[in-house]
Structure formats: C-alpha cells, structure tokens
Scaffold this motif. Structure first.
Motif, mmCIF file in Angstrom:
data_model
loop_
_atom_site.group_PDB
_atom_site.id
_atom_site.type_symbol
_atom_site.label_atom_id
_atom_site.label_comp_id
_atom_site.label_asym_id
_atom_site.label_seq_id
_atom_site.Cartn_x
_atom_site.Cartn_y
_atom_site.Cartn_z
ATOM 1 N N LEU A 89 0.865 -1.177 0.000
ATOM 2 C CA LEU A 89 0.000 0.000 0.000
ATOM 3 C C LEU A 89 0.904 1.229 0.000
ATOM 4 O O LEU A 89 1.710 1.412 0.923
ATOM 5 N N GLY A 91 2.080 5.138 0.172
ATOM 6 C CA GLY A 91 1.750 6.393 0.827
ATOM 7 C C GLY A 91 1.671 7.503 -0.204
ATOM 8 O O GLY A 91 1.723 7.258 -1.418
ATOM 9 N N GLU A 92 1.558 8.726 0.283
ATOM 10 C CA GLU A 92 1.508 9.888 -0.606
ATOM 11 C C GLU A 92 2.360 11.004 -0.018
ATOM 12 O O GLU A 92 2.458 11.143 1.206
ATOM 13 N N PRO A 97 1.184 5.419 4.369
ATOM 14 C CA PRO A 97 -0.276 5.442 4.446
ATOM 15 C C PRO A 97 -0.742 5.637 5.889
ATOM 16 O O PRO A 97 -0.074 5.201 6.834
ATOM 17 N N GLN A 98 -1.873 6.270 6.046
ATOM 18 C CA GLN A 98 -2.453 6.500 7.358
ATOM 19 C C GLN A 98 -2.949 5.178 7.945
ATOM 20 O O GLN A 98 -3.326 4.265 7.200
ATOM 21 N N ALA A 100 -5.756 4.311 9.176
ATOM 22 C CA ALA A 100 -7.095 3.945 8.685
ATOM 23 C C ALA A 100 -7.013 3.318 7.291
ATOM 24 O O ALA A 100 -7.759 2.378 6.981
ATOM 25 N N GLN A 101 -6.106 3.817 6.441
ATOM 26 C CA GLN A 101 -5.923 3.236 5.117
ATOM 27 C C GLN A 101 -5.377 1.808 5.225
ATOM 28 O O GLN A 101 -5.797 0.915 4.488
ATOM 29 N N VAL A 102 -4.433 1.621 6.125
ATOM 30 C CA VAL A 102 -3.842 0.298 6.335
ATOM 31 C C VAL A 102 -4.918 -0.666 6.833
ATOM 32 O O VAL A 102 -5.044 -1.784 6.324
ATOM 33 N N ASP A 103 -5.722 -0.225 7.805
ATOM 34 C CA ASP A 103 -6.799 -1.080 8.329
ATOM 35 C C ASP A 103 -7.785 -1.454 7.223
ATOM 36 O O ASP A 103 -8.200 -2.611 7.121
ATOM 37 N N ARG A 104 -8.153 -0.486 6.379
ATOM 38 C CA ARG A 104 -9.073 -0.780 5.260
ATOM 39 C C ARG A 104 -8.435 -1.771 4.293
ATOM 40 O O ARG A 104 -9.090 -2.682 3.800
ATOM 41 N N GLY A 105 -7.146 -1.584 4.013
ATOM 42 C CA GLY A 105 -6.445 -2.494 3.108
ATOM 43 C C GLY A 105 -6.406 -3.913 3.645
ATOM 44 O O GLY A 105 -6.653 -4.876 2.910
#
Length: 134
Positions: A89, A91-92, A97-98, A100-105
């Motif tokens: 995943l 980052g930007e 990555p935040q 929350a993004q990691v958890d969603r992934g």
C-alpha cells in the motif's frame, strides 16, 4: 512486473517513489463444511480446500530483512498457517499510508481471501516459495 520470490517483492516495494506499507494476511487451508467426497480426496492430497484467514499484520518496507524474518515472527504467535498473501500500500507525498488506510487495506484483503478472490495478491507458502493459482 514478474516477481520470482519474496526478495524481489521487497526490492520492488523499497524501490517505489512513495513509501510503502506491506500488508500480510496469513491463511490456513481447510476442508469446506459442505464438501463432496472428491473435494475431501483433493484436500487430503493437499490439492484443494478453502483458505481461511487466521491473522494479518502490516510492516514498513524496510522493517523486514527477508521472508525468513516474517515467517519466524509469525511462528512466535503460535498460530499455524499454510499460506501468506502479500500486497503493498503506497503512501503519498513522502508519507506512509495513514493507519485507517492500512486497516481498510487489511480488511479488504481478509474479505478477498474469504471469497477466494486472491488473484491480485502475491502468495507464499511457509517455506517462502511463490504459490501460483490456476
């Protein structure tokens, strides 16, 4: 990009322009509850069954030395596994990555493994060999 082994995956993740968070979903092979005799035979021959996620974790691309380190860390949990699915995943703006993004992934990966929709992930057996699905 064709990746031959886990080292290739680590090199590719580390070479990306944005920092990467590596996502891992560990799964066990199990015989489906509603199975046919043929499915049971293939499962006994280690050629079939369903994959059930048993644990997941994320790591920075530089946190792991190699597959052995990942496998050893997973063994310390005491949870056996037959296969690990891997994704990266990005980052930007030079930031990871935040959370929350990691958890969603990770949730998306776990859901995909439950559905058997694993074709977009890399998969490795406990010895670090690439697993290809046909």
């Amino acid at each position: 990009m064709q990746l031959a082994d886990f080292s290739d995956f680590l090199r590719a993740a580390r070479a990306q322009p944005e920092p990467q968070r590596l996502l891992f979903v560990f799964a066990v092979a199990e015989l489906p509850q509603q199975h046919t005799p043929g499915q049971a035979r293939r499962f006994e021959q280690r050629r079939g069954g369903a994959l059930a996620p048993v644990m997941c974790v994320d790591k920075g691309a530089t946190e792991l030395k190699d597959f052995y380190a990942l496998a050893e860390e997973s063994r310390q949990t005491g949870q056996p596994w037959d296969m690990v699915f891997v994704a990266a995943l990005a980052g930007e703006h030079a930031r990871l990555p935040q959370p929350a993004q990691v958890d969603r992934g990770l949730k998306m990966m776990v859901d995909a493994v439950h559905r058997g929709a694993v074709e977009r992930f890399l998969a490795f057996d406990p010895q670090g060999h690439v697993v290809r699905f046909s």
